[in-house]
Enzyme design. Sequence first.
Site, PDB file in Angstrom:
ATOM      1  N   HIS A 121       0.827  -1.226   0.000  1.00 44.84           N
ATOM      2  CA  HIS A 121       0.000   0.000   0.000  1.00 44.84           C
ATOM      3  C   HIS A 121       0.856   1.269   0.000  1.00 44.84           C
ATOM      4  O   HIS A 121       0.332   2.359  -0.240  1.00 44.84           O
ATOM      5  CB  HIS A 121      -0.913   0.042   1.233  1.00 44.84           C
ATOM      6  CG  HIS A 121      -1.975  -1.004   1.246  1.00 44.84           C
ATOM      7  ND1 HIS A 121      -2.869  -1.173   0.206  1.00 44.84           N
ATOM      8  CD2 HIS A 121      -2.293  -1.965   2.165  1.00 44.84           C
ATOM      9  CE1 HIS A 121      -3.688  -2.183   0.491  1.00 44.84           C
ATOM     10  NE2 HIS A 121      -3.352  -2.684   1.665  1.00 44.84           N
ATOM     11  N   ASP A 157      -2.554 -10.582  -2.428  1.00 44.53           N
ATOM     12  CA  ASP A 157      -3.046 -10.171  -1.114  1.00 44.53           C
ATOM     13  C   ASP A 157      -4.548  -9.855  -1.263  1.00 44.53           C
ATOM     14  O   ASP A 157      -5.031  -9.619  -2.369  1.00 44.53           O
ATOM     15  CB  ASP A 157      -2.279  -8.900  -0.688  1.00 44.53           C
ATOM     16  CG  ASP A 157      -2.647  -8.406   0.692  1.00 44.53           C
ATOM     17  OD1 ASP A 157      -1.950  -8.779   1.648  1.00 44.53           O
ATOM     18  OD2 ASP A 157      -3.626  -7.646   0.817  1.00 44.53           O
ATOM     19  N   HIS A 159      -6.058  -7.232  -0.471  1.00 48.14           N
ATOM     20  CA  HIS A 159      -6.297  -5.808  -0.738  1.00 48.14           C
ATOM     21  C   HIS A 159      -5.608  -5.368  -2.032  1.00 48.14           C
ATOM     22  O   HIS A 159      -4.602  -5.957  -2.436  1.00 48.14           O
ATOM     23  CB  HIS A 159      -5.761  -4.961   0.424  1.00 48.14           C
ATOM     24  CG  HIS A 159      -6.381  -5.276   1.753  1.00 48.14           C
ATOM     25  ND1 HIS A 159      -5.838  -6.207   2.622  1.00 48.14           N
ATOM     26  CD2 HIS A 159      -7.501  -4.800   2.339  1.00 48.14           C
ATOM     27  CE1 HIS A 159      -6.606  -6.271   3.712  1.00 48.14           C
ATOM     28  NE2 HIS A 159      -7.620  -5.434   3.558  1.00 48.14           N
ATOM     29  N   ASP A 242      -4.099 -12.863   3.816  1.00 45.96           N
ATOM     30  CA  ASP A 242      -5.392 -12.342   4.275  1.00 45.96           C
ATOM     31  C   ASP A 242      -6.531 -12.641   3.298  1.00 45.96           C
ATOM     32  O   ASP A 242      -7.677 -12.294   3.568  1.00 45.96           O
ATOM     33  CB  ASP A 242      -5.321 -10.834   4.578  1.00 45.96           C
ATOM     34  CG  ASP A 242      -4.673 -10.029   3.483  1.00 45.96           C
ATOM     35  OD1 ASP A 242      -4.299 -10.596   2.440  1.00 45.96           O
ATOM     36  OD2 ASP A 242      -4.534  -8.797   3.666  1.00 45.96           O
TER      37      ASP A 242
HETATM   38 ZN   LIG Z   1      -3.981  -7.181   2.658  1.00 45.37          ZN
END
Ligand SMILES: [Zn+2]
Length: 334
Positions: A121, A157, A159, A242
């Site tokens: 991120h 991931d 996200h 995740d």
């Molecule tokens: Zn994540």
Amino acid sequence: MKTVYTFVPSPNHVYPDHPERPARFDVLESRLKSFDAELIDAKPATPEEISYVHNPTFVATLEKVCREQAPGIIDYAPTYVTQSSFEDALLAAGGAITCARAVLHGDANNAFALVRPPGHHAEPERAMGFCIFNNVAIAACDALTRGLERIAIIDYDAHHGNGTQAAFFNDERVAFLSTHQWGIYPGTGWIEDTPHAKKRIVNVPLPARAGDKVYEQVADKLFVPLVESFKPQMIFISVGFDAHWNDPITMLGLSTAGYFMLAKKVIALAEEYCDGKIVFVLEGGYDPVNVANGAEAVFVAETGQGTSEASDPNPHKEPDCDSRIEEIRKWHGF
Ligand SMILES: [Zn+2]
């Protein structure tokens, strides 16, 4: 075959009640010796290496905040820093670089950077989403400075890898594909977000509960044509555990068997197109057992030794994502 890994647990990068915590590695750490892989020392990234991706003003400000104001929250995710976080983040980025160089120089066939804080991120101008420096992007840039001309980064991931996308938004040397649960943090990563980069930046937003069957289709129908058309010389994987069905902060549906399937598929792609050169870099994953089982699945796939033993099938029904996958193929002309 030789697989190497770096291990950067950053025990002092910790904040009360925060899911991105050293305990993520508690189960993994006790199992590291059972993997058929060799631990290599991570060297901290240098300021010059960090500057491949990040603005020096941001880096200087971050260092000052860690020295003078930590512990504290620096963005709404929330992302935190402690007094050791600047050094921890340098070592995490260095852990990814060290793995990539080992593979690039032929000292290992493949590698896995087990590092925290995570990175995908973090954008060129800011830390974000539990991430300080963008470990995978920095390691990819380091490989580009060492003579590679084309790299693919696949991020599965849970996200969107917004920071990695931002780092290579206009960089034709790097292809980026991100699968992520749609509608959760950070909110970016829709199919049509990057019309200037068709067949190079591929976003795969998925509904909640998408699991092993959906991801297998995504790998076959999207990972494969991207790698086939882009022809990378090395592949990096931003792997976050995740997307496991019982992760405490997301709602995707992979099982450990699904992670094993994905690792085998991307390793096969690297063998076909990149002389086997592949580096996995850990991103998220907030259940310590999932992190340990997922890492084992990656190591088993990388070393080609044995089978992944964890059995934790997704108890939820998966949504049908065929039309979504077709829509993405059509948008990119795959
Ligand atoms: Zn994540």
